[in-house]
Design an enzyme around this catalytic site. Structure first.
Site, PDB file in Angstrom:
ATOM      1  N   HIS A 123       0.832  -1.183  -0.170  1.00  0.00           N
ATOM      2  CA  HIS A 123       0.137   0.085   0.072  1.00  0.00           C
ATOM      3  C   HIS A 123       0.765   1.240  -0.065  1.00  0.00           C
ATOM      4  CE1 HIS A 123      -2.860   2.904   1.744  1.00  0.00           C
ATOM      5  NE2 HIS A 123      -3.796   2.165   1.294  1.00  0.00           N
ATOM      6  N   GLN A 203      -4.470  -5.005   6.585  1.00  0.00           N
ATOM      7  CA  GLN A 203      -5.718  -5.955   6.284  1.00  0.00           C
ATOM      8  C   GLN A 203      -5.576  -7.459   6.986  1.00  0.00           C
ATOM      9  OE1 GLN A 203      -7.909  -5.430   4.083  1.00  0.00           O
ATOM     10  NE2 GLN A 203      -7.083  -3.333   3.694  1.00  0.00           N
ATOM     11  N   CYS A 364      -4.614   2.251  -3.945  1.00  0.00           N
ATOM     12  CA  CYS A 364      -3.381   2.992  -3.204  1.00  0.00           C
ATOM     13  C   CYS A 364      -2.222   2.040  -3.388  1.00  0.00           C
ATOM     14  CB  CYS A 364      -3.479   3.141  -1.783  1.00  0.00           C
ATOM     15  SG  CYS A 364      -4.656   4.424  -1.473  1.00  0.00           S
TER      16      CYS A 364
HETATM   17  N1  PLP Z   1      -1.835  -0.877   4.639  1.00  0.00           N
HETATM   18  C1  PLP Z   1      -2.935  -1.348   3.884  1.00  0.00           C
HETATM   19  C2  PLP Z   1      -2.462  -2.775   3.433  1.00  0.00           C
HETATM   20  C3  PLP Z   1      -4.010  -0.967   3.763  1.00  0.00           C
HETATM   21  O1  PLP Z   1      -5.051  -1.549   3.291  1.00  0.00           O
HETATM   22  C4  PLP Z   1      -4.423   0.301   4.281  1.00  0.00           C
HETATM   23  C5  PLP Z   1      -5.708   0.898   4.043  1.00  0.00           C
HETATM   24  O2  PLP Z   1      -6.453   0.542   3.381  1.00  0.00           O
HETATM   25  C6  PLP Z   1      -3.555   1.066   5.000  1.00  0.00           C
HETATM   26  C7  PLP Z   1      -2.188   0.641   4.993  1.00  0.00           C
HETATM   27  C8  PLP Z   1      -3.405   2.550   5.324  1.00  0.00           C
HETATM   28  O3  PLP Z   1      -4.470   2.413   6.453  1.00  0.00           O
HETATM   29  P1  PLP Z   1      -5.053   3.580   7.311  1.00  0.00           P
HETATM   30  O4  PLP Z   1      -5.628   4.499   6.026  1.00  0.00           O
HETATM   31  O5  PLP Z   1      -6.158   3.324   8.138  1.00  0.00           O
HETATM   32  O6  PLP Z   1      -4.001   4.349   7.979  1.00  0.00           O
END
Ligand code: PLP
Length: 406
Positions: A123, A203, A364
């Site tokens: 991500h 996740q 993302c």
């Molecule tokens: N990492 C992963 C694998 C994610 O799916 C997400 C959010 O979709 C994030 C990080 C970021 O999470 P947050 O937006 O809650 O900080």
């Protein structure tokens, strides 16, 4: 104990509302999960009964709020099997947790020529913070590739782990593909080369039983809102000796021991990393969510989700021109797909007309989409409260979209 999905659904008020004339079919859990009544009640109870600022108050409400907040920290500790509650930092979510480590740990441990290894399926939250700190410190970002199935190419890991690798940062579960990565093996190999490991558990937290000690992770970050808790709260686990050695991330109230204009000394863990008034209601909500989640039979939940994954995958595969992106052997209940000749957002919009909520786009993970040569996918991400009827509604909606967009 077994898993009664209908009894669980009954605890989520939002699942009973209608959208666009149909019953809500919520398959956007990878972006954010729904909240059970218990969590909603606990957050409301905090505001109704003992809302006040924590830690410094001598009055009753402040003490009650402090106790509830610190009790929630203990719940998080137990849930992830950390050894000490002070190894658990409350954060705003996964993104905040990763930025904290990249910044505070990175400033102490990265210098010119050092390497940080991420994977091709990360991500953006687990790429950009490392890019920023690498640039600042003169370090290099390296990338562990994935294969077409969406699995890490483990043979490459051996080569990419060099004497200069200081940090390996990877997702436990891929948000775009659902791949469950062999993080324990990665950690073992990284540690053998003296590198630290940060696991992005955003996740994984809603699907897997977490045990940071068994994994051996140095850092483990996750978000509350994906695990049945409110938004704006998350947790970062860090090994005690690493957190103790790191400089503060942000300065302000709560994180100090003594301030003078000449010098400031810092509070002990975990407060050293929790500057400012925290998200008290969120922390309490996260504790309530993990407590609720922890009462379920984890093996039965996993079996239910694997059944859903197999069932929904089978239903979608019946649809012509549909290709599933991410076919790893070990997968969480996330299904990304493309329909030949149709833009993912058009598919998503048609599904929405029938009350089916999915996410479309690059999720993302633009470098991963580049690897597959696509701009995005349609992603159906299931939670434990989804059932086969949800999978049927998804398949029917996609089949309709396929016809309309032909
Ligand atoms: N990492 C992963 C694998 C994610 O799916 C997400 C959010 O979709 C994030 C990080 C970021 O999470 P947050 O937006 O809650 O900080």
């Amino acid at each position: 104990m077994s898993f009664d999905v209908e009894a669980v659904r009954a605890q989520f008020p939002i699942l009973h509302r209608r959208v666009n004339g149909g019953e809500l079919v919520y398959l956007d859990n990878g972006a954010s999960s729904q909240k059970p009544q218990r969590v909603i009640d606990e957050v409301a109870r905090y505001y109704r009964e003992f809302n006040s600022n924590i830690h410094r108050g001598v009055h009753h409400l402040s003490q009650q709020a402090t106790e509830a907040y610190e009790h929630a920290r203990e719940t998080v500790r137990a849930h992830i099997n950390a050894e000490h509650a002070r190894e658990v930092l409350f954060t705003g979510g996964t993104t905040h947790g990763i930025n904290l480590v990249a910044s505070a740990w990175g400033r102490r441990h990265l210098s010119r020529g050092d390497e940080v290894l991420v994977t091709a399926m990360e991500h953006h939250s687990n790429i950009v913070p490392w890019q920023l700190i690498c640039e600042e410190r003169g370090a290099k970002l390296r990338v562990l590739p994935v294969n077409r199935a969406g699995e890490l190419v483990m043979d490459e890991l051996e080569k990419l782990l060099t004497a200069r690798t200081r940090m390996v940062a990877l997702a436990h579960v891929s948000n775009s593909l659902g791949t469950i990565n062999p993080v324990a093996r990665v950690i073992e190999m990284a540690h053998a080369r003296g590198a630290a490991v940060l696991v992005d558990g955003a996740q994984a937290a809603p699907h897997l039983q977490l045990d940071v000690r068994e994994l051996g992770a140095d850092f483990y970050a996750f978000s509350g809102h994906k695990v049945f808790a409110p938004t704006g709260i998350g947790a970062l686990y860090g090994k005690l000796e690493l957190l103790e050695d790191m400089p503060p991330y942000q300065g302000g109230g709560e994180m100090i021991e003594r301030v003078t204009f000449d010098k400031t000394t810092f509070a002990d863990l975990p407060h050293k990393f929790e500057a400012g008034t925290p998200n008290i209601a969120g922390g309490i909500g996260l504790g309530a969510a993990l407590h609720w989640f922890g009462e379920l039979d984890a093996d039965a939940v996993a079996a239910h989700e694997q059944d859903l994954l197999a069932y929904a995958t089978g239903r979608l595969k019946e649809i012509e021109r549909l290709s599933i992106i991410g076919t790893a052997r070990d997968k969480a209940c996330v299904i990304s797909f493309v329909l030949e000749g149709a833009h993912p957002s058009d598919v998503g919009a048609l599904l929405n007309q029938q009350g089916v909520a999915v996410r479309t786009g690059h999720h993302c993970t633009q470098p991963l989409m580049d690897f597959y040569g696509i701009s995005g996918t349609v992603r159906a991400s299931f939670a434990l409260y989804n059932n086969r009827a949800d999978a049927d509604a998804l398949a029917a909606g996609v089949a309709r979209a396929a016809k309309m967009l032909a």
